[in-house]
Design a protein around this motif. Structure first.
Motif, mmCIF file in Angstrom:
data_model
loop_
_atom_site.group_PDB
_atom_site.id
_atom_site.type_symbol
_atom_site.label_atom_id
_atom_site.label_comp_id
_atom_site.label_asym_id
_atom_site.label_seq_id
_atom_site.Cartn_x
_atom_site.Cartn_y
_atom_site.Cartn_z
ATOM 1 N N LEU A 1 72.984 100.602 59.439
ATOM 2 C CA LEU A 1 73.701 101.793 58.990
ATOM 3 C C LEU A 1 74.786 102.181 59.985
ATOM 4 C CD1 LEU A 1 73.861 104.008 56.827
ATOM 5 C CD2 LEU A 1 72.225 105.320 58.193
ATOM 6 N N ALA A 2 74.483 102.112 61.283
ATOM 7 C CA ALA A 2 75.486 102.432 62.301
ATOM 8 C C ALA A 2 76.652 101.444 62.233
ATOM 9 C CB ALA A 2 74.849 102.419 63.687
ATOM 10 N N GLY A 3 76.365 100.173 62.013
ATOM 11 C CA GLY A 3 77.427 99.169 61.888
ATOM 12 C C GLY A 3 78.327 99.456 60.699
ATOM 13 N N ILE A 4 77.741 99.846 59.587
ATOM 14 C CA ILE A 4 78.530 100.170 58.389
ATOM 15 C C ILE A 4 79.402 101.395 58.642
ATOM 16 C CG2 ILE A 4 78.338 101.001 56.006
ATOM 17 C CD1 ILE A 4 75.861 99.178 55.737
ATOM 18 N N ILE A 5 78.843 102.412 59.294
ATOM 19 C CA ILE A 5 79.615 103.630 59.579
ATOM 20 C C ILE A 5 80.773 103.320 60.515
ATOM 21 C CG2 ILE A 5 79.497 105.871 60.752
ATOM 22 C CD1 ILE A 5 76.682 106.180 59.558
ATOM 23 N N ILE A 6 80.534 102.529 61.565
ATOM 24 C CA ILE A 6 81.609 102.167 62.498
ATOM 25 C C ILE A 6 82.692 101.387 61.767
ATOM 26 C CG2 ILE A 6 82.139 100.701 64.494
ATOM 27 C CD1 ILE A 6 79.412 101.550 65.655
ATOM 28 N N LEU A 7 82.296 100.459 60.912
ATOM 29 C CA LEU A 7 83.269 99.679 60.149
ATOM 30 C C LEU A 7 84.097 100.582 59.244
ATOM 31 C CD1 LEU A 7 84.282 96.847 59.386
ATOM 32 C CD2 LEU A 7 82.536 96.812 57.607
ATOM 33 N N LEU A 8 83.465 101.554 58.583
ATOM 34 C CA LEU A 8 84.195 102.480 57.720
ATOM 35 C C LEU A 8 85.167 103.343 58.518
ATOM 36 C CD1 LEU A 8 81.427 103.630 55.214
ATOM 37 C CD2 LEU A 8 83.433 102.222 54.729
ATOM 38 N N VAL A 9 84.726 103.824 59.682
ATOM 39 C CA VAL A 9 85.606 104.647 60.510
ATOM 40 C C VAL A 9 86.829 103.845 60.949
ATOM 41 C CG1 VAL A 9 85.781 105.805 62.751
ATOM 42 C CG2 VAL A 9 83.808 106.232 61.282
ATOM 43 N N VAL A 10 86.625 102.608 61.367
ATOM 44 C CA VAL A 10 87.749 101.763 61.798
ATOM 45 C C VAL A 10 88.691 101.513 60.628
ATOM 46 C CG1 VAL A 10 88.349 99.432 62.576
ATOM 47 C CG2 VAL A 10 86.507 100.694 63.705
ATOM 48 N N LEU A 11 88.141 101.220 59.462
ATOM 49 C CA LEU A 11 88.990 100.958 58.295
ATOM 50 C C LEU A 11 89.765 102.207 57.876
ATOM 51 C CD1 LEU A 11 86.678 98.685 56.108
ATOM 52 C CD2 LEU A 11 88.724 98.018 57.390
ATOM 53 N N VAL A 12 89.140 103.376 57.930
ATOM 54 C CA VAL A 12 89.833 104.611 57.558
ATOM 55 C C VAL A 12 90.951 104.904 58.550
ATOM 56 C CG1 VAL A 12 89.559 107.118 57.402
ATOM 57 C CG2 VAL A 12 87.924 105.614 56.258
ATOM 58 N N LYS A 13 90.680 104.739 59.837
ATOM 59 C CA LYS A 13 91.728 104.978 60.840
ATOM 60 C C LYS A 13 92.890 104.007 60.646
ATOM 61 C CE LYS A 13 89.185 107.068 64.639
ATOM 62 N NZ LYS A 13 88.820 106.976 66.053
ATOM 63 N N LYS A 14 92.569 102.757 60.369
ATOM 64 C CA LYS A 14 93.613 101.748 60.169
ATOM 65 C C LYS A 14 94.433 102.083 58.923
ATOM 66 C CE LYS A 14 94.041 96.778 60.422
ATOM 67 N NZ LYS A 14 93.343 95.502 60.459
ATOM 68 N N HIS A 15 93.724 102.532 57.872
ATOM 69 C CA HIS A 15 94.415 102.895 56.640
ATOM 70 C C HIS A 15 95.338 104.095 56.866
ATOM 71 C CE1 HIS A 15 95.118 103.425 52.384
ATOM 72 N NE2 HIS A 15 94.706 104.696 52.462
ATOM 73 N N ARG A 16 94.862 105.101 57.601
ATOM 74 C CA ARG A 16 95.701 106.278 57.888
ATOM 75 C C ARG A 16 96.909 105.907 58.747
ATOM 76 N NH1 ARG A 16 91.200 110.968 59.180
ATOM 77 N NH2 ARG A 16 90.486 111.193 57.027
ATOM 78 N N LYS A 17 96.680 105.015 59.711
ATOM 79 C CA LYS A 17 97.775 104.588 60.582
ATOM 80 C C LYS A 17 98.836 103.846 59.771
ATOM 81 C CE LYS A 17 98.651 101.992 64.789
ATOM 82 N NZ LYS A 17 98.089 101.118 65.811
ATOM 83 N N ASN A 18 98.388 102.963 58.872
ATOM 84 C CA ASN A 18 99.329 102.225 58.023
ATOM 85 C C ASN A 18 100.067 103.168 57.081
ATOM 86 O OD1 ASN A 18 98.716 99.777 59.159
ATOM 87 N ND2 ASN A 18 97.233 99.208 57.582
ATOM 88 N N LYS A 19 99.390 104.157 56.543
ATOM 89 C CA LYS A 19 99.994 105.121 55.651
ATOM 90 C C LYS A 19 101.022 105.973 56.398
ATOM 91 C CE LYS A 19 98.666 108.549 52.235
ATOM 92 N NZ LYS A 19 97.580 109.322 51.644
ATOM 93 N N LYS A 20 100.691 106.341 57.644
ATOM 94 C CA LYS A 20 101.603 107.150 58.454
ATOM 95 C C LYS A 20 102.852 106.369 58.808
ATOM 96 C CE LYS A 20 101.515 110.020 62.585
ATOM 97 N NZ LYS A 20 100.763 110.403 63.774
ATOM 98 N N GLU A 21 102.706 105.061 59.108
ATOM 99 C CA GLU A 21 103.858 104.223 59.454
ATOM 100 C C GLU A 21 104.758 104.020 58.243
ATOM 101 O OE1 GLU A 21 102.270 100.635 61.108
ATOM 102 O OE2 GLU A 21 101.813 101.581 63.015
ATOM 103 N N LYS A 22 104.203 103.954 57.020
ATOM 104 C CA LYS A 22 104.995 103.778 55.819
ATOM 105 C C LYS A 22 105.794 105.030 55.504
ATOM 106 C CE LYS A 22 102.460 100.381 53.137
ATOM 107 N NZ LYS A 22 101.765 100.131 51.883
ATOM 108 N N ASN A 23 105.223 106.197 55.807
ATOM 109 C CA ASN A 23 105.892 107.449 55.519
ATOM 110 C C ASN A 23 107.034 107.730 56.491
ATOM 111 O OD1 ASN A 23 104.312 107.990 53.327
ATOM 112 N ND2 ASN A 23 102.856 109.279 54.454
ATOM 113 N N GLN A 24 107.075 107.094 57.607
ATOM 114 C CA GLN A 24 108.130 107.385 58.598
ATOM 115 C C GLN A 24 109.343 106.615 58.334
ATOM 116 O OE1 GLN A 24 106.667 106.877 62.533
ATOM 117 N NE2 GLN A 24 105.329 108.627 62.379
#
Length: 104
Positions: A81-104
């Motif tokens: 469960l901890a591995g899944i949560i860490i993976l989700l957090v990393v993917l969400v951060k990466k997705h937000r970072k990519n979304k932020k770079e596209k908006n700039q």
């Protein structure tokens, strides 16, 4: 008359057979003296309080032992469960970072 005498002889023979078997019967009887109960000693307040405290600590120790064993039993599931949560957090951060770079 002959048949009646035959039945009487038969019953007498059966009776003699039963009498001989009674001689072989054994009865075992065991007698024991009953012990008298020891008188109960009344415990004072502090003796009862000390005993209650001891029982409380024993119960708490049993609870801690059971909780530790339950945690060890659940450890593999918690690690997955901890591995899944860490993976989700990393993917969400990466997705937000990519979304932020596209908006700039």
């Amino acid at each position: 008359m002959n048949s009646t005498q035959y039945q009487i002889d038969r019953y007498e023979g059966r009776l003699r057979g039963l009498d001989s078997q009674v001689e072989y019967a054994t009865v075992t009887l065991t007698l024991r003296e009953k012990k008298e109960a020891e008188p109960q000693v009344q415990k004072g307040f502090f003796a009862k309080a000390g005993e209650s405290l001891k029982l409380g600590f024993e119960a708490f120790g049993g609870f801690c032992e059971t909780a530790a064993l339950a945690l060890l039993m659940l450890l593999p599931f918690l690690l997955v469960l901890a591995g899944i949560i860490i993976l989700l957090v990393v993917l969400v951060k990466k997705h937000r970072k990519n979304k932020k770079e596209k908006n700039q």
